[in-house]
Design an enzyme around this catalytic site. Sequence first.
Site, PDB file in Angstrom:
ATOM      1  CB  THR A  63      41.936  33.022  37.887  1.00 31.89           C
ATOM      2  OG1 THR A  63      42.710  32.695  39.055  1.00 31.89           O
ATOM      3  CG2 THR A  63      41.694  34.523  37.869  1.00 31.89           C
ATOM      4  CE  LYS A  82      44.791  34.366  41.857  1.00 33.54           C
ATOM      5  NZ  LYS A  82      44.559  33.023  41.327  1.00 33.54           N
TER       6      LYS A  82
END
Length: 298
Positions: free
Chosen positions: A98, A173
């Site tokens: 991420t 995300k």
Amino acid sequence: MSDPHLGFIGLGQIGAPMAKRWCDHPGGLTVFDVVEAATAPFAERGAHVAASPAGVAERATVISLMVRDDAQVREVMSGPDGILATASNGTVVIIHSTVEADTPAEIAALCKPHGVAVLDAPVSGGAMGAHEGTLALMVGGDAEAVALATPALERLGTLVAHLGPIGAGTRAKLARNLITFASFAAVGEASRLAEAAGVDLAKLGEVVRHSDRVTGGPGAIMLRGTAGPLPADDGLRPIFEHTRGLGEKDLTLAIGLGAELGVETPVARQAFDQLGAALGVPHRHSLDTDNPDEGDDR
């Protein structure tokens, strides 16, 4: 290329169980981690252990990265012993980390002159999903590269969603994690309220997990292709207007209980203010904890 040699870099809490699902891949697996002990279980299962990311790229043509942050992604890609030092033309690199929203596109631009394609494919499902192979993977990138990587990705999860061009997976995300952590903040507030009211919190947790399995939790309202207001003739509108009414009533009651017990409820108040717009059915409304059944257009 039907069975490309796979590579995995970053064998931490999530990366290790993901990579283990590739150990029996017919094309073979090469792994690397800065912690040497992390690679030992893979060597025991027949995977090749490289001495650097460049060593992974010498053998693998589909390479996954699950490292900590943007800086580590950049170092693994373009450092002195990085992937680009040895990667062959046609290699596909998949970034599961991420990272910042623009990082995948920047990495892709860096790799393009080398003939290396980049996908961003962050995951949702946590360590449990990684171990069980039930992750959701949010993929951004060129369709040809996605097609090449999909058989390997399907070993990692039960949902591989190609969401658009490079960067789309990372943006998805970040939005998905907003739901998660905002919900955690709401749980904290709800727990304080329930505890002050004498409720058994462990049993309340059982109820929440049970009902979320039945209803789908927050994702149950994510049925539309736009976040804007619903048209008057949309079939979902009466359903969501009904949901809005129930939600505003119950939030009003929770806020009133908090006031009675001396528990601050800022999350509930913000939810009351934003619920209609979140459902696509905004309206004029007011918060009246003295008369919870009254209000504008409930």
